[in-house]
Scaffold this active site. Sequence first.
Site, PDB file in Angstrom:
ATOM      1  N   LYS A 254       0.873  -1.015  -0.152  1.00 31.26           N
ATOM      2  CA  LYS A 254       0.029  -0.096  -0.119  1.00 31.26           C
ATOM      3  C   LYS A 254       0.866   1.210   0.082  1.00 31.26           C
ATOM      4  CE  LYS A 254      -2.437  -0.667   3.707  1.00 31.26           C
ATOM      5  NZ  LYS A 254      -2.047  -2.075   3.959  1.00 31.26           N
TER       6      LYS A 254
ATOM      7  N   ARG B  38      -9.706   1.218   8.856  1.00 30.06           N
ATOM      8  CA  ARG B  38      -9.219  -0.052   9.111  1.00 30.06           C
ATOM      9  C   ARG B  38     -10.372  -0.843  10.004  1.00 30.06           C
ATOM     10  NH1 ARG B  38      -3.151   0.497   8.756  1.00 30.06           N
ATOM     11  NH2 ARG B  38      -2.111  -1.528   9.040  1.00 30.06           N
TER      12      ARG B  38
ATOM     13  N   ARG C 158      10.783  -8.883   5.089  1.00 26.23           N
ATOM     14  CA  ARG C 158      11.324  -7.525   5.639  1.00 26.23           C
ATOM     15  C   ARG C 158      12.340  -7.606   6.657  1.00 26.23           C
ATOM     16  NH1 ARG C 158       5.505  -4.443   6.644  1.00 26.23           N
ATOM     17  NH2 ARG C 158       4.860  -4.225   4.431  1.00 26.23           N
TER      18      ARG C 158
ATOM     19  N   ARG D 242      14.202 -10.289  10.110  1.00 29.86           N
ATOM     20  CA  ARG D 242      14.110 -11.838  10.602  1.00 29.86           C
ATOM     21  C   ARG D 242      12.844 -12.248  11.070  1.00 29.86           C
ATOM     22  NH1 ARG D 242      19.035 -13.804  12.408  1.00 29.86           N
ATOM     23  NH2 ARG D 242      17.703 -15.142  14.024  1.00 29.86           N
TER      24      ARG D 242
ATOM     25  N   ARG E 125      -1.305  -9.280  12.854  1.00 33.02           N
ATOM     26  CA  ARG E 125      -1.880  -8.101  12.035  1.00 33.02           C
ATOM     27  C   ARG E 125      -2.589  -8.556  10.924  1.00 33.02           C
ATOM     28  NH1 ARG E 125       2.869  -4.830   9.739  1.00 33.02           N
ATOM     29  NH2 ARG E 125       1.288  -3.404   9.173  1.00 33.02           N
TER      30      ARG E 125
HETATM   31  P1  AMP Z   1       0.738   0.434   9.186  1.00 36.53           P
HETATM   32  O1  AMP Z   1       2.053   1.063   8.938  1.00 36.53           O
HETATM   33  O2  AMP Z   1      -0.375   0.867   8.179  1.00 36.53           O
HETATM   34  O3  AMP Z   1       0.835  -1.179   8.843  1.00 36.53           O
HETATM   35  O4  AMP Z   1       0.243   0.356  10.522  1.00 36.53           O
HETATM   36  C1  AMP Z   1       1.010  -0.114  11.677  1.00 36.53           C
HETATM   37  C2  AMP Z   1       0.391  -0.108  12.948  1.00 36.53           C
HETATM   38  O5  AMP Z   1      -0.328   1.157  13.260  1.00 36.53           O
HETATM   39  C3  AMP Z   1      -0.891  -1.153  12.821  1.00 36.53           C
HETATM   40  O6  AMP Z   1      -0.576  -2.488  13.128  1.00 36.53           O
HETATM   41  C4  AMP Z   1      -1.845  -0.716  14.111  1.00 36.53           C
HETATM   42  O7  AMP Z   1      -1.459  -0.712  15.155  1.00 36.53           O
HETATM   43  C5  AMP Z   1      -1.649   0.961  13.566  1.00 36.53           C
HETATM   44  N1  AMP Z   1      -2.776   1.470  12.928  1.00 36.53           N
HETATM   45  C6  AMP Z   1      -2.704   1.912  11.560  1.00 36.53           C
HETATM   46  N2  AMP Z   1      -3.610   2.476  11.070  1.00 36.53           N
HETATM   47  C7  AMP Z   1      -4.504   2.299  12.020  1.00 36.53           C
HETATM   48  C8  AMP Z   1      -6.055   2.507  11.901  1.00 36.53           C
HETATM   49  N3  AMP Z   1      -6.510   2.900  10.781  1.00 36.53           N
HETATM   50  N4  AMP Z   1      -6.737   1.858  13.024  1.00 36.53           N
HETATM   51  C9  AMP Z   1      -5.913   1.420  14.141  1.00 36.53           C
HETATM   52  N5  AMP Z   1      -4.663   1.252  13.965  1.00 36.53           N
HETATM   53  C10 AMP Z   1      -3.852   1.731  13.193  1.00 36.53           C
END
Ligand code: AMP
Length: 206
Positions: free
Chosen positions: A13, A88, A127, A129, A140
């Site tokens: 993304k 999300r 990405r 280890r 996730r």
């Molecule tokens: P990302 O960089 O988009 O993969 O997001 C990393 C982490 O940030 C996620 O695993 C969540 O802990 C938090 N996060 C990012 N976007 C959201 C969202 N819209 N709602 C809640 N937590 C988020």
Amino acid sequence: MRVVLLGPPGAGKGTQADRIADRFQLVHLATGDILRANVADGTPLGEVAQAYLDSGELVPDQVVVAMMLERLTQPDCGHGFLLDGFPRSVAQARALDEHLAELGAPLDAAINLEVAEEELLHRLAGRGRADDNAQTIRNRLQVFVSSTRPLLDYYDEQGLLFSVAAAGTIDEVSERILHTPRDVPRPAPPARSQPATSGSEGVDAS
Ligand code: AMP
């Protein structure tokens, strides 16, 4: 243009969001980046967010919604934005819709990057280890399935969803996204002797 980019962790993304935002001169808002910046700066928001980021759980809806809606009221967003990592959850999507409805500026599209699960695991493990954060990766992906994937139906019901196959090179995926037909209904293929195949450039509803 106001666009949401959806897809599981590992779908690419961030990379694609940069390209789309560049191409259409949109403000690119990556929720994860904003949260990480708050953690790095030691803000009160960052203190709340840190444990969620570490575990791969979602930061609570009301925290993220307040943060993003506040950001979206800033003047630069008036010319269009691309949301990467927000919403999300359906609750976040509803809050966003209500906010945009009040502004009279609803979303134009939700682009979904589709990737097979085995491919995701492979990309995510690559990405770093894998052993270091295998649990977070698994979490996730589970959070995506339970909280974020329902958004596909949510946007599909509004006629906003465009799914794009995210396998292949970065350039190939960008091409597919940029050539996703947005406002032109796809005509039925002409009747030919050749049998119809799945040759529609990977852009299709799931
Ligand atoms: P990302 O960089 O988009 O993969 O997001 C990393 C982490 O940030 C996620 O695993 C969540 O802990 C938090 N996060 C990012 N976007 C959201 C969202 N819209 N709602 C809640 N937590 C988020």
